[in-house]
Design an enzyme around this catalytic site. Structure first.
Site, mmCIF file in Angstrom:
data_model
loop_
_atom_site.group_PDB
_atom_site.id
_atom_site.type_symbol
_atom_site.label_atom_id
_atom_site.label_comp_id
_atom_site.label_asym_id
_atom_site.label_seq_id
_atom_site.Cartn_x
_atom_site.Cartn_y
_atom_site.Cartn_z
ATOM 1 N N SER A 13 0.785 -1.131 0.088
ATOM 2 C CA SER A 13 0.025 -0.082 -0.165
ATOM 3 C C SER A 13 0.661 1.159 0.121
ATOM 4 C CB SER A 13 -0.780 0.162 1.448
ATOM 5 O OG SER A 13 -0.132 -0.210 2.373
ATOM 6 N N GLY A 14 2.313 1.207 -0.093
ATOM 7 C CA GLY A 14 3.070 2.290 -0.051
ATOM 8 C C GLY A 14 3.502 2.770 -1.428
ATOM 9 N N TYR A 139 17.967 2.769 10.917
ATOM 10 C CA TYR A 139 17.372 2.257 9.730
ATOM 11 C C TYR A 139 18.575 1.535 8.858
ATOM 12 C CZ TYR A 139 15.591 2.921 4.860
ATOM 13 O OH TYR A 139 14.985 2.593 3.725
ATOM 14 N N PRO A 166 17.642 0.916 -3.667
ATOM 15 C CA PRO A 166 17.064 1.868 -4.567
ATOM 16 C C PRO A 166 17.715 3.083 -4.044
ATOM 17 C CG PRO A 166 15.326 0.691 -3.785
ATOM 18 C CD PRO A 166 16.531 0.155 -2.912
ATOM 19 N N ASN A 168 16.913 7.385 -3.573
ATOM 20 C CA ASN A 168 15.759 8.119 -3.102
ATOM 21 C C ASN A 168 14.601 8.051 -3.991
ATOM 22 O OD1 ASN A 168 14.051 10.266 -1.956
ATOM 23 N ND2 ASN A 168 15.784 11.103 -1.011
ATOM 24 N N VAL A 169 13.493 7.579 -3.554
ATOM 25 C CA VAL A 169 12.217 7.396 -4.444
ATOM 26 C C VAL A 169 11.261 8.297 -4.411
ATOM 27 C CG1 VAL A 169 10.478 5.376 -5.338
ATOM 28 C CG2 VAL A 169 12.867 4.896 -3.887
ATOM 29 N N HIS A 182 10.082 12.306 3.084
ATOM 30 C CA HIS A 182 11.490 12.464 2.383
ATOM 31 C C HIS A 182 11.281 13.844 1.761
ATOM 32 C CE1 HIS A 182 12.009 8.035 2.582
ATOM 33 N NE2 HIS A 182 13.232 8.305 2.482
ATOM 34 N N ASP A 274 21.425 19.225 6.767
ATOM 35 C CA ASP A 274 21.706 18.918 5.343
ATOM 36 C C ASP A 274 21.862 17.304 5.330
ATOM 37 O OD1 ASP A 274 21.794 21.318 3.852
ATOM 38 O OD2 ASP A 274 23.949 21.471 4.095
HETATM 39 P P1 NAP Z 1 6.231 3.752 2.321
HETATM 40 O O1 NAP Z 1 5.160 4.468 1.316
HETATM 41 O O2 NAP Z 1 6.228 4.351 3.642
HETATM 42 O O3 NAP Z 1 5.113 2.244 2.702
HETATM 43 C C1 NAP Z 1 5.614 1.521 3.810
HETATM 44 C C2 NAP Z 1 4.664 0.115 3.379
HETATM 45 O O4 NAP Z 1 5.135 -0.647 4.679
HETATM 46 C C3 NAP Z 1 3.447 0.562 3.829
HETATM 47 O O5 NAP Z 1 2.617 -0.497 2.956
HETATM 48 C C4 NAP Z 1 2.952 0.105 5.180
HETATM 49 O O6 NAP Z 1 1.608 -0.201 5.318
HETATM 50 C C5 NAP Z 1 3.918 -1.095 5.449
HETATM 51 N N1 NAP Z 1 4.207 -1.199 6.839
HETATM 52 C C6 NAP Z 1 4.641 -0.296 7.673
HETATM 53 N N2 NAP Z 1 4.879 -1.022 9.145
HETATM 54 C C7 NAP Z 1 4.293 -2.180 8.729
HETATM 55 C C8 NAP Z 1 4.046 -3.281 9.419
HETATM 56 N N3 NAP Z 1 4.383 -3.254 11.021
HETATM 57 N N4 NAP Z 1 3.520 -4.360 9.273
HETATM 58 C C9 NAP Z 1 3.045 -4.467 8.084
HETATM 59 N N5 NAP Z 1 3.250 -3.486 7.156
HETATM 60 C C10 NAP Z 1 3.822 -2.353 7.311
HETATM 61 O O7 NAP Z 1 7.509 3.158 2.006
HETATM 62 P P2 NAP Z 1 8.189 3.189 0.541
HETATM 63 O O8 NAP Z 1 8.728 4.437 0.232
HETATM 64 O O9 NAP Z 1 7.196 2.548 -0.494
HETATM 65 O O10 NAP Z 1 9.412 2.044 0.515
HETATM 66 C C11 NAP Z 1 9.226 0.924 0.249
HETATM 67 C C12 NAP Z 1 10.482 0.025 0.513
HETATM 68 O O11 NAP Z 1 11.595 0.765 -0.201
HETATM 69 C C13 NAP Z 1 10.902 0.281 1.967
HETATM 70 O O12 NAP Z 1 11.543 -0.958 2.225
HETATM 71 C C14 NAP Z 1 12.144 1.138 1.999
HETATM 72 O O13 NAP Z 1 12.989 0.957 2.989
HETATM 73 C C15 NAP Z 1 12.797 1.262 0.617
HETATM 74 N N6 NAP Z 1 13.226 2.449 0.230
HETATM 75 C C16 NAP Z 1 12.616 3.583 0.032
HETATM 76 C C17 NAP Z 1 13.083 4.722 -0.349
HETATM 77 C C18 NAP Z 1 12.167 6.031 -0.517
HETATM 78 O O14 NAP Z 1 12.812 7.129 -1.034
HETATM 79 N N7 NAP Z 1 10.989 6.102 -0.375
HETATM 80 C C19 NAP Z 1 14.389 4.629 -0.807
HETATM 81 C C20 NAP Z 1 14.997 3.495 -0.678
HETATM 82 C C21 NAP Z 1 14.673 2.338 -0.078
HETATM 83 P P3 NAP Z 1 0.330 0.834 5.725
HETATM 84 O O15 NAP Z 1 0.109 1.465 4.221
HETATM 85 O O16 NAP Z 1 -0.646 0.021 6.130
HETATM 86 O O17 NAP Z 1 0.977 1.796 6.742
HETATM 87 P P1 GDP Z 2 17.857 11.393 2.297
HETATM 88 O O1 GDP Z 2 18.179 11.467 1.067
HETATM 89 O O2 GDP Z 2 17.948 10.041 3.002
HETATM 90 O O3 GDP Z 2 18.870 12.498 3.232
HETATM 91 O O4 GDP Z 2 16.451 11.781 2.898
HETATM 92 P P2 GDP Z 2 15.438 12.853 2.674
HETATM 93 O O5 GDP Z 2 14.694 12.840 1.373
HETATM 94 O O6 GDP Z 2 14.733 13.482 3.621
HETATM 95 O O7 GDP Z 2 16.241 14.214 2.036
HETATM 96 C C1 GDP Z 2 17.025 15.107 2.876
HETATM 97 C C2 GDP Z 2 17.949 16.311 2.287
HETATM 98 O O8 GDP Z 2 16.768 17.009 1.824
HETATM 99 C C3 GDP Z 2 18.602 17.056 3.330
HETATM 100 O O9 GDP Z 2 19.659 17.727 2.629
HETATM 101 C C4 GDP Z 2 17.703 18.009 3.839
HETATM 102 O O10 GDP Z 2 18.086 19.245 4.466
HETATM 103 C C5 GDP Z 2 16.879 18.559 2.429
HETATM 104 N N1 GDP Z 2 15.394 18.956 2.663
HETATM 105 C C6 GDP Z 2 15.010 20.237 2.152
HETATM 106 N N2 GDP Z 2 13.804 20.329 2.734
HETATM 107 C C7 GDP Z 2 13.245 19.087 3.129
HETATM 108 C C8 GDP Z 2 12.054 18.820 3.689
HETATM 109 O O11 GDP Z 2 11.074 19.491 3.818
HETATM 110 N N3 GDP Z 2 11.805 17.467 4.382
HETATM 111 C C9 GDP Z 2 13.114 16.730 4.178
HETATM 112 N N4 GDP Z 2 12.974 15.328 4.428
HETATM 113 N N5 GDP Z 2 14.274 17.003 3.690
HETATM 114 C C10 GDP Z 2 14.412 18.249 3.270
#
Ligand code: NAP
Ligand code: GDP
Length: 318
Positions: A13-14, A139, A166, A168-169, A182, A274
């Protein structure tokens, strides 16, 4: 005849899970049944709940996305929660996958878990080469342990449990809550609110100088589906845009201003953190497998993400 697969997606659902749903719905792949879970279906921090949802769906394959996920500021204030929740979820999902005979698991690491002090570009061999940045050590260590567990399940039990890394998504269905988001969803919501109020200043946290690689959720989804079907190593693979596509937070803010048609002033609040200056990752391994993969141009992906938020802000995770 293709093999029949039942693919269970935790965290379905994420942000990434929703993108995978869109990608697999748009294609016709014979012999695959997809199931997308949210935390409402099972709390994966709980072993019994994890076992029971796996026994219900009997997956042959798992994409494990579920995690406690958040931006820089959420990580800085919740390192213990990030560590414990993610350790619990990952241990339960991998152990139950083993116990129920799942053939393949693809889990998610992140480029933000690499050592803080490192040579650039970062590659897959460097995950464990030194301490992560102090802002997100909880983390990072939990995610690194997935790779350690994957190697151990392979050595002792012969399992094909692998992981993707991945950068940053961003994309539709992101987390826009300012306390935990993020940078891209955080700034999309902030600028949306500024536009609603006819504001003239858009304040961005930090100096704007840090560099980041950003991947559109639909590009990442296609790559994760490819990993599930065709990547057979236990060792992780970085799923990132090319090194040349890295942008500064300042360039990102300008791109968002363009997508919103914002004509006011962009201010950088350098009293805010930062985080790590850069995490430049090499996608050479990916390019060896898929030399022709086309990433969506950044401006187009930002515009689509902004348009999605404008249309869906009432139902988005704010
Ligand atoms: P997200 O949008 O926050 O979604 C998190 C998902 O995990 C949701 O479906 C949530 O369910 C589920 N979840 C959280 N806690 C749970 C629990 N206790 N039991 C069962 N399900 C649970 O995250 P995302 O950005 O899609 O990330 C997906 C993966 O990519 C993660 O492993 C993350 O570490 C990795 N990743 C993300 C990024 C990024 O920039 N977003 C970058 C690199 C790697 P609900 O919807 O019900 O809360
Ligand atoms: P990271 O890529 O894992 O560091 O995570 P983020 O996606 O949170 O990005 C962080 C970077 O964006 C840092 O350099 C922050 O100072 C900058 N930033 C600027 N504005 C924001 C904001 O509103 N939220 C977050 N999360 N970061 C911000």
């Amino acid at each position: 005849m293709p093999e029949n697969k039942t693919i269970l997606v935790t965290g379905g659902s994420g942000l990434v899970g929703k993108a995978i749903q869109t990608v697999v719905q748009s294609e016709e792949q014979q012999g695959e049944k997809w199931i997308f879970l949210s935390s409402k279906d099972a709390d994966l921090c709980d072993y019994e709940a994890t076992k029971s949802i796996f026994e219900k769906h009997k997956p042959t394959h798992v994409i494990h996305l579920a995690a406690m996920v958040g931006g820089l500021f959420h990580n800085m204030s919740h390192n213990l929660d990030f560590l414990r929740k993610n350790l619990h979820m990952n241990d339960n999902v991998l152990q139950v996958s083993f116990e129920t005979g799942v053939k393949k698991v693809v889990s998610c690491l992140s480029t933000c878990i690499f050592p803080d002090k490192t040579a650039y570009p970062i590659d897959e061999t460097m995950v464990h080469n030194g301490p992560p940045h102090s802002s997100n050590f909880g983390y990072s260590y939990a995610k690194r342990m997935i790779d350690v567990m994957n190697q151990a399940y392979c050595d002792q039990q012969g399992c094909i449990f692998t992981s993707v890394i991945p950068c940053n998504v961003f994309g539709p269905h992101d987390n826009y809550n300012p306390d935990s988001s993020h940078v891209i969803p955080g700034l999309i919501k902030k600028l949306f609110d500024v536009m609603q109020q006819n504001g003239e200043t858009f304040t961005v946290m930090g100096t704007g100088k840090p560099l980041r690689q950003f991947i559109y959720s639909f590009d990442l989804a296609k790559l994760i589906v490819w990993v599930l079907r065709d990547y057979n190593e236990v060792d992780p693979i970085i799923l990132s845009v090319d090194e040349e596509s890295e942008v500064s937070i300042k360039q990102l803010a300008e791109e968002l201003a363009k997508a919103f048609g914002f004509k006011g002033q962009i201010i950088f609040d350098s009293s805010k953190a930062d985080g790590q200056y850069k995490k430049t990752a090499s996608n050479s391994k990916l390019r060896r497998y898929l030399p022709d993969f086309q990433f969506t141009p950044f401006s187009q992906a930002i515009q689509e993400s902004v348009d999605w938020y404008k249309e869906n802000h009432t139902i988005a995770r704010n």
